[in-house]
Design a protein around this motif. Structure first.
Motif, PDB file in Angstrom:
ATOM      1  N   ALA A  81      -9.800   1.833  -2.200  1.00  0.00           N
ATOM      2  CA  ALA A  81      -8.509   2.012  -2.861  1.00  0.00           C
ATOM      3  C   ALA A  81      -7.492   0.993  -2.343  1.00  0.00           C
ATOM      4  O   ALA A  81      -6.730   0.404  -3.120  1.00  0.00           O
ATOM      5  N   ALA A  82      -7.477   0.768  -1.026  1.00  0.00           N
ATOM      6  CA  ALA A  82      -6.535  -0.180  -0.444  1.00  0.00           C
ATOM      7  C   ALA A  82      -6.802  -1.598  -0.945  1.00  0.00           C
ATOM      8  O   ALA A  82      -5.872  -2.334  -1.308  1.00  0.00           O
ATOM      9  N   GLU A  83      -8.050  -1.985  -0.976  1.00  0.00           N
ATOM     10  CA  GLU A  83      -8.401  -3.328  -1.445  1.00  0.00           C
ATOM     11  C   GLU A  83      -7.977  -3.518  -2.892  1.00  0.00           C
ATOM     12  O   GLU A  83      -7.413  -4.556  -3.269  1.00  0.00           O
ATOM     13  N   GLU A  84      -8.215  -2.505  -3.722  1.00  0.00           N
ATOM     14  CA  GLU A  84      -7.849  -2.599  -5.138  1.00  0.00           C
ATOM     15  C   GLU A  84      -6.336  -2.694  -5.295  1.00  0.00           C
ATOM     16  O   GLU A  84      -5.834  -3.458  -6.128  1.00  0.00           O
ATOM     17  N   ARG A 115      -3.039  11.160  -9.583  1.00  0.00           N
ATOM     18  CA  ARG A 115      -3.013   9.729  -9.856  1.00  0.00           C
ATOM     19  C   ARG A 115      -3.737   8.946  -8.772  1.00  0.00           C
ATOM     20  O   ARG A 115      -4.488   8.001  -9.062  1.00  0.00           O
ATOM     21  N   LEU A 116      -3.531   9.327  -7.516  1.00  0.00           N
ATOM     22  CA  LEU A 116      -4.203   8.636  -6.415  1.00  0.00           C
ATOM     23  C   LEU A 116      -5.713   8.810  -6.491  1.00  0.00           C
ATOM     24  O   LEU A 116      -6.472   7.878  -6.196  1.00  0.00           O
ATOM     25  N   ARG A 117      -6.154   9.979  -6.903  1.00  0.00           N
ATOM     26  CA  ARG A 117      -7.601  10.203  -7.021  1.00  0.00           C
ATOM     27  C   ARG A 117      -8.201   9.379  -8.157  1.00  0.00           C
ATOM     28  O   ARG A 117      -9.328   8.883  -8.040  1.00  0.00           O
ATOM     29  N   ARG A 118      -7.447   9.204  -9.237  1.00  0.00           N
ATOM     30  CA  ARG A 118      -7.929   8.350 -10.327  1.00  0.00           C
ATOM     31  C   ARG A 118      -8.019   6.897  -9.871  1.00  0.00           C
ATOM     32  O   ARG A 118      -8.984   6.188 -10.183  1.00  0.00           O
ATOM     33  N   LEU A 119      -6.995   6.447  -9.118  1.00  0.00           N
ATOM     34  CA  LEU A 119      -7.030   5.078  -8.603  1.00  0.00           C
ATOM     35  C   LEU A 119      -8.210   4.873  -7.657  1.00  0.00           C
ATOM     36  O   LEU A 119      -8.869   3.831  -7.683  1.00  0.00           O
ATOM     37  N   GLN A 120      -8.480   5.880  -6.827  1.00  0.00           N
ATOM     38  CA  GLN A 120      -9.611   5.818  -5.915  1.00  0.00           C
ATOM     39  C   GLN A 120     -10.917   5.713  -6.677  1.00  0.00           C
ATOM     40  O   GLN A 120     -11.798   4.895  -6.351  1.00  0.00           O
ATOM     41  N   ALA A 121     -11.060   6.504  -7.722  1.00  0.00           N
ATOM     42  CA  ALA A 121     -12.288   6.476  -8.516  1.00  0.00           C
ATOM     43  C   ALA A 121     -12.470   5.120  -9.198  1.00  0.00           C
ATOM     44  O   ALA A 121     -13.579   4.572  -9.237  1.00  0.00           O
ATOM     45  N   ASP A 122     -11.387   4.567  -9.739  1.00  0.00           N
ATOM     46  CA  ASP A 122     -11.461   3.261 -10.394  1.00  0.00           C
ATOM     47  C   ASP A 122     -11.838   2.171  -9.389  1.00  0.00           C
ATOM     48  O   ASP A 122     -12.628   1.266  -9.704  1.00  0.00           O
ATOM     49  N   ALA A 123     -11.281   2.255  -8.183  1.00  0.00           N
ATOM     50  CA  ALA A 123     -11.593   1.259  -7.158  1.00  0.00           C
ATOM     51  C   ALA A 123     -13.054   1.329  -6.754  1.00  0.00           C
ATOM     52  O   ALA A 123     -13.743   0.296  -6.658  1.00  0.00           O
ATOM     53  N   LEU A 171       0.827  -1.214   0.000  1.00  0.00           N
ATOM     54  CA  LEU A 171       0.000   0.000   0.000  1.00  0.00           C
ATOM     55  C   LEU A 171       0.861   1.264   0.000  1.00  0.00           C
ATOM     56  O   LEU A 171       0.356   2.357   0.262  1.00  0.00           O
ATOM     57  N   ALA A 172       2.149   1.088  -0.317  1.00  0.00           N
ATOM     58  CA  ALA A 172       3.070   2.229  -0.412  1.00  0.00           C
ATOM     59  C   ALA A 172       3.022   3.084   0.850  1.00  0.00           C
ATOM     60  O   ALA A 172       2.901   4.304   0.793  1.00  0.00           O
ATOM     61  N   GLN A 173       3.121   2.399   1.998  1.00  0.00           N
ATOM     62  CA  GLN A 173       3.121   3.076   3.302  1.00  0.00           C
ATOM     63  C   GLN A 173       1.867   3.914   3.535  1.00  0.00           C
ATOM     64  O   GLN A 173       1.884   4.921   4.239  1.00  0.00           O
ATOM     65  N   GLY A 174       0.755   3.495   2.911  1.00  0.00           N
ATOM     66  CA  GLY A 174      -0.515   4.183   3.125  1.00  0.00           C
ATOM     67  C   GLY A 174      -0.901   5.137   2.019  1.00  0.00           C
ATOM     68  O   GLY A 174      -2.035   5.628   1.994  1.00  0.00           O
ATOM     69  N   LEU A 175       0.014   5.392   1.070  1.00  0.00           N
ATOM     70  CA  LEU A 175      -0.344   6.283  -0.041  1.00  0.00           C
ATOM     71  C   LEU A 175      -1.485   5.714  -0.870  1.00  0.00           C
ATOM     72  O   LEU A 175      -2.312   6.471  -1.404  1.00  0.00           O
ATOM     73  N   LEU A 176      -1.537   4.384  -0.988  1.00  0.00           N
ATOM     74  CA  LEU A 176      -2.556   3.752  -1.826  1.00  0.00           C
ATOM     75  C   LEU A 176      -3.827   3.438  -1.041  1.00  0.00           C
ATOM     76  O   LEU A 176      -4.525   2.464  -1.313  1.00  0.00           O
TER      77      LEU A 176
END
Length: 317
Positions: free
Chosen positions: A279-282, A264-272, A227-232
């Protein structure tokens, strides 16, 4: 109060475990790391609740290192207390690993990869954990100054002495990893597993060919910092929380949180969210989907956090 683990902890073994390379070892897809939240600065009862919950849900692999804490050695001391108070009757159900390679004590023999350091460190670790042996012992990093044969022969002799059942390599470059695999095979102590950092933001084991080598060579791979130390997670999408690792400027630096990374993190969150996941689960699902990955190491600061992370092994709907 006497600990009685859940009688249902192995009910879903088919989704809980994966074979580690070409070995007899099955590791949980999600393993519990003791890097954070298990040191002497952390509340013992919280660490105990997290560890109990993990075992109750089929997490049999606990991953440590000599200098996990803080203070150095205190995570292993926490495990020793947990063994005495809760887990001694279940020792043979557990797969416990520790490592040596980074700084542990003062002077020339408390760091890197010499035979003296590796064997002395493991002896100390066993005393702290109140164990006769570990299931897995790692060389925690490659030492370019020590002859590679010395480091590897120490691993061979550790297994032959009964201090460890298996050996692993962590944070080694690809070419020394190849040499390690060959040396250990020739000495009848096969390399069980490689531990490396792998997540959606840091894909070096993929890019450097390490994961591909492990897959082809029959070596397991376990990912730390998935989880990249919580970033993800969703932790930093709206700023830096005062109680976060980034606020402490220790393992995460605030300078990392650029506008580009936030986008980028917001895009990953939206995709998840679109997939019905957090986001963490994804992010955990992504790591586990990579060919050759056996397990992901997750830390947890609460039972609720560990429970949420475990959803990554549930079938998608």
């Amino acid at each position: 109060m006497t600990y009685f683990p859940s009688p249902h902890r192995y009910d879903h073994s088919e989704q809980l475990y994966a074979r580690c390379g070409r070995s007899g070892v099955l590791l949980p897809r999600v393993s519990l790391g003791f890097w954070h939240n298990f040191g002497s600065v952390d509340p013992y009862e919280r660490s105990r609740a997290i560890t109990r919950y993990a075992f109750d849900n089929g997490i049999t692999h606990f991953d440590l290192a000599n200098n996990y804490g803080p203070v150095y050695g205190s995570a292993e001391e926490t495990l020793g207390r947990l063994m005495d108070e809760d887990f001694r009757p279940f020792r043979d159900e557990l797969f416990i690993s520790t490592k040596a390679g980074y700084d542990m004590w003062e002077g020339p023999y408390g760091n890197w990869g010499s035979r003296k350091y590796l064997i002395a460190s493991l002896d100390q670790s066993l005393r702290r954990m109140h164990l006769d042996y570990v299931d897995l012992f790692y060389s925690h990093r490659y030492d370019p100054q020590t002859p590679i044969e010395e480091t590897l022969q120490a691993l061979v002799d550790i297994v032959r002495s009964g201090r460890a059942l298996y050996v692993g390599i962590s944070n080694w470059p690809l070419e020394p990893l190849r040499q390690a695999k060959d040396y250990l095979d020739r000495h009848d102590v096969p390399l069980l597993i490689y531990q490396g950092k792998l997540n959606m933001l840091d894909q070096q084991p993929l890019q450097q060919g390490i994961l591909d080598f492990c897959h082809r060579a029959g070596v397991g791979f376990i990912a730390f910092s998935p989880l990249a130390q919580g970033l993800l997670t969703d932790r930093y999408l709206n700023g830096i929380p005062a109680d976060s690792r980034m606020a402490q400027e220790k393992f995460l630096k605030s300078s990392m949180l650029t506008d580009e990374l936030l986008e980028r993190l917001r895009r990953l969150q939206a995709d998840a969210l679109a997939a019905g996941h957090t986001a963490a689960e994804e992010a955990l699902r992504w790591v586990l989907a990579q060919q050759g990955v056996t397990s992901v190491l997750v830390g947890a600061s609460s039972v609720a956090q560990l429970a949420a992370n475990l959803r990554c092994i549930e079938p998608s709907v």
